[in-house]
Design an enzyme around this catalytic site. Structure first.
Site, PDB file in Angstrom:
ATOM      1  N   GLY A  69       0.829  -1.201   0.000  1.00  0.00           N
ATOM      2  CA  GLY A  69       0.000   0.000   0.000  1.00  0.00           C
ATOM      3  C   GLY A  69       0.857   1.241   0.000  1.00  0.00           C
ATOM      4  O   GLY A  69       1.178   1.814  -1.040  1.00  0.00           O
ATOM      5  N   GLU A  70       1.266   1.670   1.182  1.00  0.00           N
ATOM      6  CA  GLU A  70       2.086   2.873   1.297  1.00  0.00           C
ATOM      7  C   GLU A  70       3.572   2.655   0.977  1.00  0.00           C
ATOM      8  O   GLU A  70       4.224   3.591   0.493  1.00  0.00           O
ATOM      9  CB  GLU A  70       1.949   3.461   2.704  1.00  0.00           C
ATOM     10  N   PRO A  71       4.146   1.477   1.231  1.00  0.00           N
ATOM     11  CA  PRO A  71       5.592   1.322   1.003  1.00  0.00           C
ATOM     12  C   PRO A  71       6.106   1.764  -0.358  1.00  0.00           C
ATOM     13  O   PRO A  71       7.189   2.362  -0.427  1.00  0.00           O
ATOM     14  CB  PRO A  71       5.814  -0.186   1.227  1.00  0.00           C
TER      15      PRO A  71
END
Length: 373
Positions: free
Chosen positions: A317-319
């Site tokens: 997701g954010e990585p």
């Protein structure tokens, strides 16, 4: 003077180094795969670098640049206290609810797959119900990229209880799921289970999701517009809970971050109120901002060795969002070439984030007096 990519590589961690968070790379299941992915991306980067150099020699008002960026996104699974409640019905259908919210990140799909895997039934028997606090109270918030795996872990714990209750019946019916469940129901076996993902660890962070992104961009010196010609992203997701979902999260996160780096500038009045209340001034990334070519892949055969990893997976997701910095820094390199040719200026310069067309046009040091008809 060394090339940028050599300076980057010289400053990578080595196995045995201790991070600022107290994790020693290569110990306690905290792996480190950035160098491995960097080496895979490097040949393409060097080829693109040479191509950009050749292009820039013959082009004045369009310049190209290329850059490669690594990322490391740490995860501490003790931050997510996610409950689960699983019911098996007499016809073999399974209802799963957890404290994690589905907000487009594929949490429900991963939970359903996990339940089917642990119970040993077909995926079609699984239904994931909407999150509600009258069934699963006191869950921590959904966010930070760790909720999906935490909801899956809670599901695993509940499904293991149910699988244990069904063990006496499955062999009797040759492993037939519906017959085993029906027999257990006739014997009034309680086919309900609750659980809580309550990971306890000796470390603040248990593992990191890693990635390496490469971007080639073209800058229009006259207008300040940027086109991402090529984006190549390689991500270490461990043993992905669902590769298609994680690839989608990778691509979506990258696009959102392109907006952060290039278009989504907030304009405020003197009283502090926002004036860009629509897309006339506030510019989220659109179709025209998509890379002309985009290749995304997951690092194969790299299970997450962290003891608390959920089925050897890693957070998604954010990585990958920070990997869009490769496009920003590629634009910086292209602008530098324009400055050298147009103004003889090879000094370092700051480029604001987001780098809007106005900012880029100004940074190129192009003067109207240089333009003739």
């Amino acid at each position: 003077k060394k090339p940028v990519h050599e300076v980057q590589y010289a400053n990578f961690y080595d196995f045995g180094d201790t991070t600022p968070y107290g994790n020693t790379l290569g110990e306690n299941g905290f792996n480190y795969t950035v160098p491995q992915m960097w080496e895979r991306q490097l040949p393409k980067y060097l080829l693109k670098l040479k191509e950009c150099e050749e292009f820039n020699k013959t082009s004045t008002f369009k310049k190209r640049g290329v850059h490669m960026s690594p990322t490391k996104y740490v995860i501490g699974l003790s931050d997510w206290k996610i409950p689960a409640f699983v019911n098996i019905y007499s016809d073999g259908s399974v209802d799963v609810t957890t404290g994690g919210c589905e907000i487009g990140q594929g949490l429900y799909t991963k939970v359903a797959q996990t339940a089917a895997y642990v119970l040993g039934c077909d995926y079609s028997y699984i239904r994931v119900g909407d999150t509600t606090t009258d069934i699963n109270p006191n869950a921590t918030g959904t966010g930070g990229s760790g909720t999906s795996e935490s909801a899956c872990n809670a599901t695993i714990l509940a499904c293991k209880q149910l699988r244990f209750k069904l063990e006496p019946y499955l062999p009797k019916y040759g492993g037939d799921w519906t017959q085993a469940v029906a027999a257990a129901t006739m014997d009034t076996v309680d086919l309900r289970a609750i659980s809580l993902n309550d990971v306890r660890s000796d470390f603040e962070f248990d593992y990191a999701t890693y990635g390496v992104g490469l971007a080639e961009v073209e800058v229009d010196v006259l207008t300040g517009e940027v086109s991402v010609r090529d984006a190549d992203i390689l991500m270490d997701q461990g043993t992905s809970l669902n590769a298609e979902i994680d690839l989608g999260q990778l691509q979506g996160g990258y696009m959102i971050a392109l907006g952060f780096y290039f278009t989504e500038k907030n304009y405020t009045a003197t009283d502090g109120s926002q004036t860009g209340d629509g897309t006339w001034e506030y510019k989220p990334p659109m179709v025209s901002d998509l890379p002309l070519k985009m290749h995304s892949a997951l690092l194969p055969l790299s299970p997450n060795p962290a003891p608390v990893a959920v089925l050897n997976s890693k957070a998604s997701g954010e990585p990958p969002m920070q990997l869009a910095s490769s496009a920003f820094l590629a634009a910086h390199a292209a602008i530098r070439e324009a400055r050298k040719q147009l103004a003889g200026n090879d000094e370092w310069f700051d480029l604001p984030i987001p780098a809007t067309p106005e900012d880029i046009r100004k940074a190129c040091l192009l003067k109207d007096s240089m333009l003739t008809l």
